[in-house]
Design a protein around this motif. Structure first.
Motif, PDB file in Angstrom:
ATOM      1  N   MET A   1       0.896  -1.363  -0.097  1.00 40.40           N
ATOM      2  CA  MET A   1      -0.109  -0.217   0.106  1.00 40.40           C
ATOM      3  C   MET A   1       0.831   1.150   0.009  1.00 40.40           C
ATOM      4  O   MET A   1       1.748   1.433   0.807  1.00 40.40           O
ATOM      5  N   SER A   2       0.696   2.220  -0.669  1.00 45.99           N
ATOM      6  CA  SER A   2       1.195   3.647  -0.713  1.00 45.99           C
ATOM      7  C   SER A   2       1.035   4.017   0.617  1.00 45.99           C
ATOM      8  O   SER A   2       0.015   4.362   1.089  1.00 45.99           O
ATOM      9  N   ASN A   3       2.135   4.987   0.948  1.00 46.42           N
ATOM     10  CA  ASN A   3       2.074   5.662   2.095  1.00 46.42           C
ATOM     11  C   ASN A   3       1.422   7.285   1.752  1.00 46.42           C
ATOM     12  O   ASN A   3       1.238   7.873   2.531  1.00 46.42           O
ATOM     13  N   THR A  12     -13.076   7.368   0.988  1.00 47.08           N
ATOM     14  CA  THR A  12     -13.593   6.727   0.260  1.00 47.08           C
ATOM     15  C   THR A  12     -13.635   5.305   0.832  1.00 47.08           C
ATOM     16  O   THR A  12     -14.757   4.613   0.921  1.00 47.08           O
ATOM     17  N   ARG A  13     -12.606   4.764   1.218  1.00 45.72           N
ATOM     18  CA  ARG A  13     -12.302   3.512   1.623  1.00 45.72           C
ATOM     19  C   ARG A  13     -12.992   3.550   2.915  1.00 45.72           C
ATOM     20  O   ARG A  13     -13.606   2.430   3.194  1.00 45.72           O
ATOM     21  N   VAL A  14     -13.013   4.541   3.957  1.00 49.05           N
ATOM     22  CA  VAL A  14     -13.668   4.256   5.170  1.00 49.05           C
ATOM     23  C   VAL A  14     -15.060   4.254   5.037  1.00 49.05           C
ATOM     24  O   VAL A  14     -15.884   3.492   5.888  1.00 49.05           O
ATOM     25  N   PHE A  15     -15.696   5.099   4.279  1.00 52.91           N
ATOM     26  CA  PHE A  15     -16.917   5.107   3.858  1.00 52.91           C
ATOM     27  C   PHE A  15     -17.419   3.711   3.364  1.00 52.91           C
ATOM     28  O   PHE A  15     -18.717   3.175   3.614  1.00 52.91           O
ATOM     29  N   ALA A  16     -17.003   3.242   2.678  1.00 48.73           N
ATOM     30  CA  ALA A  16     -16.967   1.983   1.849  1.00 48.73           C
ATOM     31  C   ALA A  16     -17.145   0.785   3.112  1.00 48.73           C
ATOM     32  O   ALA A  16     -17.829  -0.138   3.030  1.00 48.73           O
ATOM     33  N   LEU A  17     -16.005   0.716   4.036  1.00 44.34           N
ATOM     34  CA  LEU A  17     -15.851  -0.115   5.124  1.00 44.34           C
ATOM     35  C   LEU A  17     -17.171   0.139   5.898  1.00 44.34           C
ATOM     36  O   LEU A  17     -17.763  -1.101   6.405  1.00 44.34           O
ATOM     37  N   ILE A  18     -17.659   1.265   6.334  1.00 41.74           N
ATOM     38  CA  ILE A  18     -18.740   1.723   7.042  1.00 41.74           C
ATOM     39  C   ILE A  18     -19.844   0.909   6.264  1.00 41.74           C
ATOM     40  O   ILE A  18     -20.887   0.121   6.921  1.00 41.74           O
ATOM     41  N   GLU A  19     -20.071   1.065   5.086  1.00 47.08           N
ATOM     42  CA  GLU A  19     -21.232   0.555   4.366  1.00 47.08           C
ATOM     43  C   GLU A  19     -21.228  -1.013   4.218  1.00 47.08           C
ATOM     44  O   GLU A  19     -22.270  -1.489   4.381  1.00 47.08           O
ATOM     45  N   ASP A  45     -15.933  -4.035  15.254  1.00 54.35           N
ATOM     46  CA  ASP A  45     -16.066  -4.732  13.867  1.00 54.35           C
ATOM     47  C   ASP A  45     -15.574  -3.899  12.575  1.00 54.35           C
ATOM     48  O   ASP A  45     -14.858  -4.117  11.934  1.00 54.35           O
ATOM     49  N   LEU A  46     -16.100  -2.573  12.734  1.00 54.54           N
ATOM     50  CA  LEU A  46     -15.567  -1.598  11.708  1.00 54.54           C
ATOM     51  C   LEU A  46     -14.143  -1.292  11.929  1.00 54.54           C
ATOM     52  O   LEU A  46     -13.338  -1.253  11.028  1.00 54.54           O
ATOM     53  N   LEU A  47     -13.733  -1.204  13.269  1.00 57.39           N
ATOM     54  CA  LEU A  47     -12.339  -0.864  13.418  1.00 57.39           C
ATOM     55  C   LEU A  47     -11.424  -2.177  13.036  1.00 57.39           C
ATOM     56  O   LEU A  47     -10.343  -1.879  12.411  1.00 57.39           O
ATOM     57  N   SER A  48     -11.734  -3.112  12.991  1.00 55.21           N
ATOM     58  CA  SER A  48     -11.085  -4.483  12.663  1.00 55.21           C
ATOM     59  C   SER A  48     -10.889  -4.537  11.114  1.00 55.21           C
ATOM     60  O   SER A  48     -10.116  -4.851  10.571  1.00 55.21           O
ATOM     61  N   ALA A  49     -12.099  -4.113  10.527  1.00 49.01           N
ATOM     62  CA  ALA A  49     -12.085  -3.884   9.056  1.00 49.01           C
ATOM     63  C   ALA A  49     -11.083  -2.853   8.511  1.00 49.01           C
ATOM     64  O   ALA A  49     -10.311  -2.931   7.702  1.00 49.01           O
ATOM     65  N   VAL A  50     -10.946  -1.622   9.346  1.00 51.90           N
ATOM     66  CA  VAL A  50     -10.242  -0.699   9.122  1.00 51.90           C
ATOM     67  C   VAL A  50      -8.792  -1.158   9.222  1.00 51.90           C
ATOM     68  O   VAL A  50      -7.611  -1.011   8.341  1.00 51.90           O
ATOM     69  N   GLU A  51      -8.171  -1.685  10.140  1.00 51.63           N
ATOM     70  CA  GLU A  51      -7.140  -2.462  10.474  1.00 51.63           C
ATOM     71  C   GLU A  51      -6.576  -3.399   9.308  1.00 51.63           C
ATOM     72  O   GLU A  51      -5.415  -3.070   8.837  1.00 51.63           O
ATOM     73  N   LYS A  52      -7.546  -4.220   9.007  1.00 47.79           N
ATOM     74  CA  LYS A  52      -7.130  -5.129   7.762  1.00 47.79           C
ATOM     75  C   LYS A  52      -6.997  -4.491   6.405  1.00 47.79           C
ATOM     76  O   LYS A  52      -6.113  -4.545   5.757  1.00 47.79           O
ATOM     77  N   ASP A  53      -7.754  -3.449   6.042  1.00 46.67           N
ATOM     78  CA  ASP A  53      -7.753  -2.788   5.159  1.00 46.67           C
ATOM     79  C   ASP A  53      -6.641  -1.848   4.777  1.00 46.67           C
ATOM     80  O   ASP A  53      -5.803  -1.788   3.817  1.00 46.67           O
ATOM     81  N   PHE A  54      -6.246  -1.252   5.837  1.00 45.07           N
ATOM     82  CA  PHE A  54      -5.015  -0.275   5.888  1.00 45.07           C
ATOM     83  C   PHE A  54      -3.840  -0.885   6.636  1.00 45.07           C
ATOM     84  O   PHE A  54      -2.752  -0.350   6.666  1.00 45.07           O
ATOM     85  N   SER A  55      -3.854  -2.164   6.818  1.00 43.61           N
ATOM     86  CA  SER A  55      -2.727  -2.881   7.372  1.00 43.61           C
ATOM     87  C   SER A  55      -2.149  -2.364   8.563  1.00 43.61           C
ATOM     88  O   SER A  55      -0.746  -2.038   8.317  1.00 43.61           O
ATOM     89  N   ILE A  73     -10.899   8.774   9.745  1.00 40.49           N
ATOM     90  CA  ILE A  73     -10.143   9.148   8.431  1.00 40.49           C
ATOM     91  C   ILE A  73      -8.970   9.925   8.924  1.00 40.49           C
ATOM     92  O   ILE A  73      -7.763   9.585   8.292  1.00 40.49           O
ATOM     93  N   SER A  74      -9.037  10.577   9.930  1.00 39.34           N
ATOM     94  CA  SER A  74      -7.993  11.480  10.628  1.00 39.34           C
ATOM     95  C   SER A  74      -6.826  10.462  11.167  1.00 39.34           C
ATOM     96  O   SER A  74      -5.640  10.642  10.887  1.00 39.34           O
ATOM     97  N   TYR A  75      -7.476   9.579  11.779  1.00 39.18           N
ATOM     98  CA  TYR A  75      -6.512   8.345  12.329  1.00 39.18           C
ATOM     99  C   TYR A  75      -5.609   7.964  11.399  1.00 39.18           C
ATOM    100  O   TYR A  75      -4.254   7.910  11.618  1.00 39.18           O
ATOM    101  N   VAL A  76      -6.435   7.365  10.252  1.00 39.54           N
ATOM    102  CA  VAL A  76      -5.548   6.610   9.200  1.00 39.54           C
ATOM    103  C   VAL A  76      -4.635   7.666   8.572  1.00 39.54           C
ATOM    104  O   VAL A  76      -3.457   7.140   8.284  1.00 39.54           O
ATOM    105  N   LYS A  77      -5.086   8.867   8.497  1.00 43.79           N
ATOM    106  CA  LYS A  77      -4.206   9.922   7.811  1.00 43.79           C
ATOM    107  C   LYS A  77      -2.778  10.137   8.416  1.00 43.79           C
ATOM    108  O   LYS A  77      -1.999  10.271   8.051  1.00 43.79           O
TER     109      LYS A  77
END
Length: 81
Positions: A1-3, A12-19, A45-55, A73-77
């Protein structure tokens, strides 16, 4: 994944994970997760998906920091991959 993900790409990715996590579609990033009907178990469950998606792992002490999608979003950024 790119930094070098932009905030829009992260949103976009976080909204997709929420949906994907349930029948929720946030109207904007500032709507409280609870107002969307997302309970504490679903947040986990959502945060687990965020962890997996953003590694990366979200430490237990940070779990209660997320009141809305913008917090996620801010946390990931601000994470250093």
């Amino acid at each position: 994944m790119s930094n070098e993900l932009t905030e829009d790409q992260i949103q976009t990715r976080v909204f997709a994970l929420i949906e994907e996590a349930g029948p929720w579609k946030p109207p904007d990033a500032l709507t409280p997760l609870r107002d969307l009907g997302i309970d504490s178990l679903s947040v986990m469950d959502l945060l687990s998906a965020v962890e997996k998606d953003f590694s990366f792992r979200i430490p237990d002490e940070d779990v209660n920091r997320f009141a809305n999608a913008q917090d996620i979003i801010s946390y990931v950024k601000n994470r250093r991959f």
